[in-house]
Every structure is written in structure tokens, then in C-alpha cells.
Scaffold this active site. Sequence first.
Site, PDB file in Angstrom:
ATOM      1  N   LYS A 104      19.004  -1.359  -1.071  1.00  0.00           N
ATOM      2  CA  LYS A 104      17.896  -1.035  -1.968  1.00  0.00           C
ATOM      3  C   LYS A 104      17.771   0.480  -1.981  1.00  0.00           C
ATOM      4  O   LYS A 104      17.487   1.098  -0.942  1.00  0.00           O
ATOM      5  CB  LYS A 104      16.587  -1.671  -1.488  1.00  0.00           C
ATOM      6  CG  LYS A 104      15.467  -1.398  -2.458  1.00  0.00           C
ATOM      7  CD  LYS A 104      14.105  -1.729  -1.941  1.00  0.00           C
ATOM      8  CE  LYS A 104      13.126  -0.877  -2.722  1.00  0.00           C
ATOM      9  NZ  LYS A 104      11.818  -0.811  -2.132  1.00  0.00           N
TER      10      LYS A 104
ATOM     11  N   GLY B 156       2.461   1.119  -2.057  1.00  0.00           N
ATOM     12  CA  GLY B 156       1.314   1.068  -1.158  1.00  0.00           C
ATOM     13  C   GLY B 156      -0.035   1.099  -1.848  1.00  0.00           C
ATOM     14  O   GLY B 156      -1.072   1.013  -1.200  1.00  0.00           O
TER      15      GLY B 156
ATOM     16  N   GLY C  46       3.656  -1.771  -5.324  1.00  0.00           N
ATOM     17  CA  GLY C  46       2.354  -1.656  -5.962  1.00  0.00           C
ATOM     18  C   GLY C  46       1.621  -2.965  -6.184  1.00  0.00           C
ATOM     19  O   GLY C  46       0.503  -2.979  -6.676  1.00  0.00           O
TER      20      GLY C  46
ATOM     21  N   ASN D   7       5.535  -5.279   0.220  1.00  0.00           N
ATOM     22  CA  ASN D   7       5.408  -5.067   1.655  1.00  0.00           C
ATOM     23  C   ASN D   7       3.947  -4.913   2.069  1.00  0.00           C
ATOM     24  O   ASN D   7       3.372  -5.735   2.775  1.00  0.00           O
ATOM     25  CB  ASN D   7       6.215  -3.823   2.053  1.00  0.00           C
ATOM     26  CG  ASN D   7       6.339  -3.624   3.547  1.00  0.00           C
ATOM     27  OD1 ASN D   7       7.222  -2.917   3.988  1.00  0.00           O
ATOM     28  ND2 ASN D   7       5.502  -4.225   4.372  1.00  0.00           N
ATOM     29  N   THR D   8       3.313  -3.832   1.568  1.00  0.00           N
ATOM     30  CA  THR D   8       2.000  -3.449   2.072  1.00  0.00           C
ATOM     31  C   THR D   8       0.957  -4.556   1.918  1.00  0.00           C
ATOM     32  O   THR D   8       0.168  -4.793   2.847  1.00  0.00           O
ATOM     33  CB  THR D   8       1.507  -2.176   1.335  1.00  0.00           C
ATOM     34  OG1 THR D   8       2.550  -1.206   1.358  1.00  0.00           O
ATOM     35  CG2 THR D   8       0.273  -1.606   1.995  1.00  0.00           C
TER      36      THR D   8
HETATM   37  C1  LIG Z   1       9.376  -1.958   1.717  1.00  0.00           C
HETATM   38  C2  LIG Z   1       9.769  -1.221   0.539  1.00  0.00           C
HETATM   39  O1  LIG Z   1      10.872  -1.278   0.117  1.00  0.00           O
HETATM   40  C3  LIG Z   1       8.736  -0.428  -0.158  1.00  0.00           C
HETATM   41  O2  LIG Z   1       9.195   0.873  -0.359  1.00  0.00           O
HETATM   42  C4  LIG Z   1       8.455  -1.158  -1.404  1.00  0.00           C
HETATM   43  O3  LIG Z   1       8.691  -0.446  -2.524  1.00  0.00           O
HETATM   44  C5  LIG Z   1       7.216  -1.984  -1.356  1.00  0.00           C
HETATM   45  O4  LIG Z   1       6.081  -1.398  -1.899  1.00  0.00           O
HETATM   46  P1  LIG Z   1       4.619  -1.963  -1.528  1.00  0.00           P
HETATM   47  O5  LIG Z   1       4.440  -1.636  -0.095  1.00  0.00           O
HETATM   48  O6  LIG Z   1       3.689  -1.286  -2.451  1.00  0.00           O
HETATM   49  O7  LIG Z   1       4.657  -3.454  -1.740  1.00  0.00           O
END
Ligand SMILES: CC(=O)[C@@H](O)[C@H](O)COP(=O)(O)O
Length: 257
Positions: A96, A157, A185, A206-207
Site C-alpha cells: 500500500k 484519522g 477518513g 484504521n482509526t
Molecule cells: C492504516 C493506514 O493505512 C492509514 O494510513 C489509512 O489510510 C487509514 O486511515 P484512517 O485511520 O483514517 O482510517
Amino acid sequence: MLRVYGETLSSRLFLGTAQYPSPSVMAEAVRASGIDLVTVSLRRETAGGRAGGRFWELINGLGVRVLPNTAGCHSVKEAVTTAQMARELFGTDWIKLEVIGHHDTLQPDVFGLVEAARILSADGFKVFPYTTEDLVVGDRLLDAGCQVLMPWCAPIGSARGPASPDALSAYRAHFADIPLVVDAGLGRPSHAAAVMEMGFDAVLLNTAVAKAGNPVAMAAAFAGAVEAGRAAFQAQPLAPRDMAVPSTPVIGKAVFE
Ligand SMILES: CC(=O)[C@@H](O)[C@H](O)COP(=O)(O)O
């Protein structure tokens, strides 16, 4: 089933592995969501001093495909070197690709991104580029060898959800035959369902899971939302209308006089 780079993935939800309260909560969230792909930041974990240690063992022990990422890289050279290290460490040519161009918004440097994608594709990598919803940049990434595109939904994030739904719709329409993964996002399961209803092939986040009050329950909630959104897309949702249309037939109604 989702086909990417000749491989089949059963889940359309991809999760990041950073920022969880603990590695074991992360592992539990991955299991609860039933996903088969996680992304791992080589740079972040190496900076944290955990490289080569229990964290990698835990990731490898999850029994899911690993998509290493170049999160935190701000130059082409840094991203390419990080990708090469990731290939050694995880034995995968999937990467990625993030080349960050702006400190505050973490907006991708799309010029560096295209250059790094070209270098890595020529070196045999299967590149998953984190990009904006710019159509021309998407075309250039395909020219560079990418077979999947990952437009952002909002800044990493931010948890804001789809900031430009019209731009995302145009992106989906323009790249009708290309696997598209909305990345970054997303804040709530409803955001994931909304972009899946638009016809996107998968979401990466992720976040919103890692920082939820209950990451395990939130991972399961996102998994359900992704499935619901996909099912709704396949069921061909009704287009919105400007005017009211009676949902109860008027013909044959009883007349009381
Ligand atoms: C884990 C990862 O690859 C992050 O850079 C991704 O873009 C996720 O973004 P969020 O944390 O906003 O979901």
C-alpha cells in the site's frame, strides 16, 4: 468475492493495525470482523522499536494476508526503500503506497505517488496507491502499472466520512472496471455502508476501529456495514427524486359519501 491482482479476497473490509489499546485487542478485532487482509505500517512499527519482535509474530499469526504500507513516508525514495524492506520482511510483493505531501492534512503528494508507483511496479510490486479522488491522477497511476486505486474519503484519522460524495461518484463512474478501495477518513459504519452503496469494491480503515471505545465491537459493526452496503449496491438502490411520488395507489380507493 473481490479479485485484486489475480487474488481473491472474501471480505471487502481491510483494517489497519496501528493505534489499538494493545496488540491483543487488535488481534481480537481482526478476528471479530472476519477480514482476510490487514495493512501494517513498517515505518511506524520500526520507529516504535517493535520490528522483528512479537508484533510481527502476532501479525503473521493472524492467518490473514498482510498488505504492508509506506505510511509516514514523505518522499519517493523513502517510500520505495520502505516497500523494498517490507517485501523482505513479509515475503509479499503487495504494497500500500503512501507518499505524504502535506503535514497538516496528510494529503498525498500525487506527483511523488505516481513516480513511486512507476518505480515499484517496474520492480515487480503490486501497488495499492493511496490517492485523492482526482481522475487524471488515477489515470496516471493506472499507466504506471497499478491495477487497483485507493481514493481517500477524508483526511487520514479525521473520521469525517465522505467529504465529497459527488467526486467519489464520478470516480466510480470513470473507473468502472477497476477495483476501487475507499481508504482513510471513515469514522462510522454508516460511512462505510454509504460508499459501498455507491459501488466501491472495498474500504480500508484504521482509526475509527482502533480508537473506538470498544474496538472489537466496532470492527464487527464495520464488517456488517460493509456487507450491507455491498448488498444494497447489488440490489440497485432507487435514485433520489426531487418530487413526492405516492407510495399508496390511488386507483380503486374506497369512496365514502
Ligand atoms: C492504516 C493506514 O493505512 C492509514 O494510513 C489509512 O489510510 C487509514 O486511515 P484512517 O485511520 O483514517 O482510517
